[in-house]
Motif scaffolding. Structure first.
Motif, mmCIF file in Angstrom:
data_model
loop_
_atom_site.group_PDB
_atom_site.id
_atom_site.type_symbol
_atom_site.label_atom_id
_atom_site.label_comp_id
_atom_site.label_asym_id
_atom_site.label_seq_id
_atom_site.Cartn_x
_atom_site.Cartn_y
_atom_site.Cartn_z
ATOM 1 N N ALA A 133 0.862 -1.186 0.000
ATOM 2 C CA ALA A 133 0.000 0.000 0.000
ATOM 3 C C ALA A 133 0.893 1.229 0.000
ATOM 4 C CB ALA A 133 -0.912 0.006 1.222
ATOM 5 N N GLY A 134 0.615 2.142 -0.929
ATOM 6 C CA GLY A 134 1.425 3.346 -1.016
ATOM 7 C C GLY A 134 0.669 4.485 -1.656
ATOM 8 N N GLY A 135 -0.461 4.853 -1.059
ATOM 9 C CA GLY A 135 -1.284 5.906 -1.627
ATOM 10 C C GLY A 135 -2.294 5.343 -2.607
ATOM 11 N N CYS A 136 -2.734 6.162 -3.535
ATOM 12 C CA CYS A 136 -3.704 5.737 -4.533
ATOM 13 C C CYS A 136 -3.218 4.496 -5.267
ATOM 14 C CB CYS A 136 -3.937 6.870 -5.522
ATOM 15 S SG CYS A 136 -4.954 6.401 -6.937
ATOM 16 N N PHE A 137 -4.060 3.480 -5.337
ATOM 17 C CA PHE A 137 -3.616 2.225 -5.948
ATOM 18 C C PHE A 137 -3.425 2.312 -7.454
ATOM 19 C CE2 PHE A 137 -8.214 0.749 -4.711
ATOM 20 C CZ PHE A 137 -8.796 1.650 -5.607
ATOM 21 N N ASN A 172 0.241 8.523 6.659
ATOM 22 C CA ASN A 172 -1.205 8.597 6.384
ATOM 23 C C ASN A 172 -1.551 9.588 5.267
ATOM 24 O OD1 ASN A 172 -1.733 6.692 8.369
ATOM 25 N ND2 ASN A 172 -2.008 8.242 9.948
ATOM 26 N N ARG A 173 -0.706 9.584 4.265
ATOM 27 C CA ARG A 173 -0.970 10.391 3.084
ATOM 28 C C ARG A 173 0.003 9.953 1.996
ATOM 29 N NH1 ARG A 173 -1.457 15.541 3.228
ATOM 30 N NH2 ARG A 173 -0.919 15.747 1.020
ATOM 31 N N GLN A 174 -0.249 10.389 0.797
ATOM 32 C CA GLN A 174 0.682 10.173 -0.295
ATOM 33 C C GLN A 174 0.386 11.219 -1.356
ATOM 34 O OE1 GLN A 174 4.088 8.468 -1.458
ATOM 35 N NE2 GLN A 174 2.951 7.832 0.349
#
Length: 239
Positions: free
Chosen positions: A57-61, A134-136
């Motif tokens: 998981a690293g922000g918008c998939f 908690n953001r990207q």
């Protein structure tokens, strides 16, 4: 701008015509943070038989999926949700940030063609910024957190060791905040989220935030880059 803001921008762009085309054309040079050149893991997983799985998981998939679909040795990369229950694993619910899920990508890979360590190196270097909590980029909320959901004890050990290695080397300005833990469940996202980067390369959010990630993959990991993406719609996974 967040995805919702870019969606509204896309609607306006349709009406503005030529202006929208110009904006998209220059987008890659304006957006996404530069990739970070990082060393390979000092410890790597053994090349096991059969297709292996890890969820990241690293922000918008959309962007994370796009990066790994252009990575050789990946046999499938599916956008979805991890960290919460099946009952609340839907886009509208996860987007509230109250379900415990993170927008994630299930990566199935052939360890004889790409190692687990190389997947981690690409993930930490070009797919996202592991120091954002908690953001990207333009998206904020726990559903956009940095996380790795492992499927074996070996993956856990290699991941923990690599994060310690990168923190010790101070390759980032801030400490890595990526959470690592065993996968409890992965739930594929709705069909319209799959293969999104390939299907919508000129969508403003993709052009600004995600196309540069694929370009960085090609630049920094040329030996692992493949021009033709392995799409969910055509992937063939035997196990």
């Amino acid at each position: 701008m967040s995805r919702s803001q870019f969606s509204r921008l896309a609607l306006c762009a349709a009406a503005l015509g030529a202006l929208a085309i110009s904006a998209v054309a220059i987008a890659p040079s304006l957006a996404a943070e530069d990739a970070v050149v990082i060393p390979a893991p000092a410890m790597d997983a053994k090349a096991a038989d059969g297709i292996q799985t890890v969820v990241v998981a690293g922000g918008c998939f959309w962007g994370v999926q796009g990066v790994f679909q252009h990575t050789a040795g990946i046999v499938n990369a599916v956008s979805g949700y991890a960290g919460g229950s099946k009952a609340t694993a839907s886009y509208e619910t996860v987007s509230t940030g109250t379900t415990g899920h993170a927008e994630s990508v299930e990566i199935k890979y052939d360890p004889k063609k790409i190692s687990y360590g190389k997947i981690l190196q690409i993930f930490f270097s070009v797919a996202h910024d592991p120091t954002q909590l908690n953001r990207q980029g333009p998206d904020s909320g726990t559903q956009y957190r940095s996380a790795i959901f492992t499927t074996s004890d070996e993956q856990q050990k290699v991941t923990d060791a690599y994060i310690a290695q990168l923190n010790a080397a101070k390759v980032y300005r801030k400490p890595i905040v990526t959470k690592v833990g065993p996968l409890q469940g992965f739930f594929p996202a709705e069909a319209y989220h799959q293969d999104y980067l390939t299907l919508h390369p000129s969508q403003p959010y993709i052009a600004y935030n995600d196309i540069p990630k694929v370009e960085n993959l090609k630049k920094l990991f040329a030996d692992n880059y493949q021009d033709k993406p392995t799409l969910v719609s055509s992937a063939k996974v035997t196990n």
